[in-house]
Design an enzyme around this catalytic site. Structure first.
Site, PDB file in Angstrom:
ATOM      1  N   CYS A  52       0.837  -1.208   0.000  1.00  0.00           N
ATOM      2  CA  CYS A  52       0.000   0.000   0.000  1.00  0.00           C
ATOM      3  C   CYS A  52       0.869   1.254   0.000  1.00  0.00           C
ATOM      4  CB  CYS A  52      -0.917   0.003   1.216  1.00  0.00           C
ATOM      5  SG  CYS A  52      -1.752   1.585   1.454  1.00  0.00           S
ATOM      6  N   CYS A  55       0.580   3.483   3.226  1.00  0.00           N
ATOM      7  CA  CYS A  55       1.094   3.050   4.532  1.00  0.00           C
ATOM      8  C   CYS A  55       2.444   3.732   4.805  1.00  0.00           C
ATOM      9  CB  CYS A  55       1.246   1.529   4.567  1.00  0.00           C
ATOM     10  SG  CYS A  55      -0.291   0.661   4.955  1.00  0.00           S
ATOM     11  N   HIS A 117      -3.625   0.705   8.136  1.00  0.00           N
ATOM     12  CA  HIS A 117      -4.220   0.359   6.848  1.00  0.00           C
ATOM     13  C   HIS A 117      -5.684  -0.085   6.942  1.00  0.00           C
ATOM     14  CE1 HIS A 117      -3.984  -0.858   2.653  1.00  0.00           C
ATOM     15  NE2 HIS A 117      -4.520  -2.019   2.961  1.00  0.00           N
ATOM     16  N   ASN A 157     -14.146   8.844  -0.652  1.00  0.00           N
ATOM     17  CA  ASN A 157     -14.765   7.668  -1.267  1.00  0.00           C
ATOM     18  C   ASN A 157     -14.387   6.476  -0.407  1.00  0.00           C
ATOM     19  OD1 ASN A 157     -15.633   9.175  -3.531  1.00  0.00           O
ATOM     20  ND2 ASN A 157     -13.651   8.897  -4.524  1.00  0.00           N
ATOM     21  N   SER A 165      -9.734   3.706  -4.819  1.00  0.00           N
ATOM     22  CA  SER A 165      -8.726   2.913  -5.507  1.00  0.00           C
ATOM     23  C   SER A 165      -7.784   2.270  -4.498  1.00  0.00           C
ATOM     24  CB  SER A 165      -7.983   3.762  -6.535  1.00  0.00           C
ATOM     25  OG  SER A 165      -7.400   4.883  -5.925  1.00  0.00           O
ATOM     26  N   HIS A 168      -6.878   1.940   2.233  1.00  0.00           N
ATOM     27  CA  HIS A 168      -6.276   2.687   3.346  1.00  0.00           C
ATOM     28  C   HIS A 168      -7.157   3.914   3.655  1.00  0.00           C
ATOM     29  CE1 HIS A 168      -2.518   3.472   5.693  1.00  0.00           C
ATOM     30  NE2 HIS A 168      -3.188   4.598   5.869  1.00  0.00           N
ATOM     31  N   HIS A 170      -8.463   7.216   3.808  1.00  0.00           N
ATOM     32  CA  HIS A 170      -8.003   8.493   3.276  1.00  0.00           C
ATOM     33  C   HIS A 170      -9.152   9.226   2.602  1.00  0.00           C
ATOM     34  CE1 HIS A 170      -8.068   6.184  -0.481  1.00  0.00           C
ATOM     35  NE2 HIS A 170      -7.952   7.306  -1.149  1.00  0.00           N
ATOM     36  N   GLN A 172      -9.892  12.940  -0.034  1.00  0.00           N
ATOM     37  CA  GLN A 172      -9.252  13.755  -1.050  1.00  0.00           C
ATOM     38  C   GLN A 172      -9.705  15.203  -0.920  1.00  0.00           C
ATOM     39  OE1 GLN A 172      -8.800  12.072  -5.031  1.00  0.00           O
ATOM     40  NE2 GLN A 172      -9.883  10.247  -4.382  1.00  0.00           N
TER      41      GLN A 172
END
Ligand SMILES: O=P(O)(O)O[C@H]1O[C@H](CO)[C@@H](O)[C@H](O)[C@H]1O
Ligand SMILES: O=P(O)(O)O[C@H]1O[C@H](CO)[C@@H](O)[C@H](O)[C@H]1O
Lengths: 350, 350
Positions: A52, A55, A117, A157, A165, A168, A170, A172
């Site tokens: 990943c 990570c 993760h 998302n 995609s 992990h 996160h 945007q």
């Protein structure tokens, strides 16, 4: 009563924020389903994944390295959909009045919520989420100070079903020169309402929801969560600040903590609904960062989750929805009832 | 040139039909994908499936029986999202000016394209598709004659990825009292253009596309197919009648045959692109069936296919797209080039 006859048969509801109608067809979920069945999203024990790129300590595209971060970590998207500058020679064109194009500039950033993760918002501690909120506020302020930026869209998302995609945790941040159509449309509605009624559309709407209670799911001192009257997605929710805050710039430390708490409450209820790691896309709508007071703006978050019948069967917004108008299969009131009925603590902690 | 600098960097394009901007970020498909990978849709040899309620002779919900049909078959959807009449007492309500709802009535029909369970439009013979077009025309006329109906939306969801609840070749027809928001918006744009320029927005647009040729994929005497300048989905196409036909009511026998041919050409190219049974949602926009000449209307079809990278990786319209504005990862010109480059005959026939 009139309302129960109306609510138990096909009807349409108006969304005054997007100026759009939604078709509501209760009981339609009874139809047989031989369509797509997705995999339920499970929970994992893997806190670190060597493959990943989000990570700590791992390599990203273009030789960049993700540092050994300990709470949150922000970086410019290695495959940004927007770039700070247009290349030389890129000018607006309209080879015909019907074929208009113009450069768009901006920045795309990724914000890792936590080094682990396998975490999700619903599984994070209040203090950990508060760090994310702090960073969102800092990003909104920093990007908003750039005169080349007009709007800062912060979103997440969550889940493969929603196009993330990478699992992990996160979110945007896409900051654009122009105000995108969605917040522009909401802004117009808020402005028109203020001009006509002298008040705020979302303050008045929240007051009405608090009075009726039927679509309210949860709340704290700072925020309330409702399945909006005009919800499109089966379990769509709207998170509204109780005070008329225009944007994260207006947030106090207490507001940050309250937002962290309400996002945690919301995502825990979502996970509990189908006892799964609930997929969604969510994001904030707030004042543009263009000059002006933007008094009409009322900070809020939209959650658009795809699931309908179970952890594996989603709602498809396709044929009639894309070509005609949005359509939903259960009433917002019954969705709210179910989200209210689940436990406030996460099912994995039981 | 200006245009190539613009087209190779992030830019936005305007859709005059929906009055919406689209963000175009070329080359973004280079980013790594650790997200959802769907199953490719294969082709099957099973012409009859005993478990399929759309196969001839089988039982449907509520004790209905699908007859032993030989070409097309239409019936009222057993789980209709719209009903012809509102129940007694169902009246419009607005318990607050912000909470408006009203009954919506209409009809939902299912149209089986062919008795064979495993066919798709791309695998049907021109004469078989012509039968479907004939039935569409008859349905548009029949439902349009009902004074309680204002709009007839004809569409097809193809493939599990697009929410088709059954793979048997079929489309749907949802007829509503009110004109849904999408065709209403297009109608407004067409009307405004006609008032300002005296011509038809889509006639003028098609003329420009035929002149430039860069986004044209295929054509016949009656219709042309383009990846529109403002396409949102990676391989979205727009099928335009060459003459100013307002609706299927204006179709001659030659127009029906030409439409059947162009839909076949389009779906064959789609299948050939990734050598798969290509999923999509598609449907027609044409004149409302409310009183009036609707001179501004120009018949067309939209294809909205989800695939982006391959037969198994789709484009997700999520976070930024749902909260900000639509965003695409390849230019419409490169999508058109690829659809033009594939063979005009189906890869399974080679
Ligand atoms: O009617 P179907 O094929 O069961 O259902 C499909 O098409 C409908 C009309 O676009 C949608 O509302 C559903 O979400 C979709 O799954
Ligand atoms: O940036 P990601 O997570 O790779 O990509 C995801 O979010 C983007 C912003 O909403 C979308 O454009 C992509 O379609 C989606 O897969």
């Amino acid at each position: 009563s009139n309302v129960s006859a109306l609510f138990s048969s096909p009807h349409r509801r108006y969304n005054p924020l997007r100026r759009q109608w939604v078709l509501v067809s209760p009981h339609r979920t009874q139809r047989p389903w031989q369509g797509e069945v997705n995999q339920a999203t499970g929970f994992s024990d893997v806190t670190y994944d060597a493959a990943c790129y989000l990570c700590p300590g791992n390599e990203r595209a273009g030789g960049h390295k993700t540092p050994a971060y300990e709470s949150v970590f922000v970086f410019d998207n290695d495959y940004a959909a927007l770039l700070p500058e247009a290349p030389a020679g890129a000018e607006s064109t309209s080879s015909s009045p019907l074929l208009r194009a113009e450069p768009e500039t901006g920045r795309c950033r990724v914000l890792c919520f936590h080094p682990h993760h396998n975490l999700t918002m619903a599984r994070m501690q209040p203090g950990q989420i508060a760090r994310v909120v702090e960073e969102w506020q800092a990003q909104y302020r920093e990007l908003g100070a750039d005169p080349e930026i007009g709007y800062v869209e912060i979103f997440e998302n969550r889940g493969a079903l929603m196009g993330a995609s990478n699992p992990h945790p996160h979110g945007q941040i896409w900051a654009t020169r122009h105000v995108p159509d969605e917040p522009a449309l909401e802004g117009e509605s808020l402005r028109a309402y203020r001009a006509e009624h002298g008040g705020c559309l979302l303050c008045d709407y929240l007051a009405e929801e608090m009075r009726q209670q039927t679509r309210v799911i949860c709340e704290n001192e700072g925020f309330a969560v409702v399945v909006p009257w005009w919800a499109v997605w089966p379990f769509e929710t709207l998170v509204l600040s109780k005070r008329h805050l225009r944007s994260m710039n207006d947030f106090s430390a207490a507001d940050r903590a309250a937002l962290a708490d309400i996002l945690r409450q919301t995502t825990i209820r979502y996970d509990n609904l189908f006892e799964t790691s609930f997929p969604y896309t969510m994001g904030f709508h707030q004042a543009p960062v263009t000059p002006g007071g933007h008094e009409e703006w009322h900070f809020h978050a939209h959650y658009y989750p795809p699931l309908l019948r179970s952890a594996t069967v989603r709602k498809f917004m396709v044929g009639f929805e894309m070509l005609g108008m949005p359509q939903r299969d259960i009433t917002p009131e019954s969705a709210a009832e179910r989200l209210r009925a689940v436990a406030a603590t996460h099912f994995m902690d039981r």
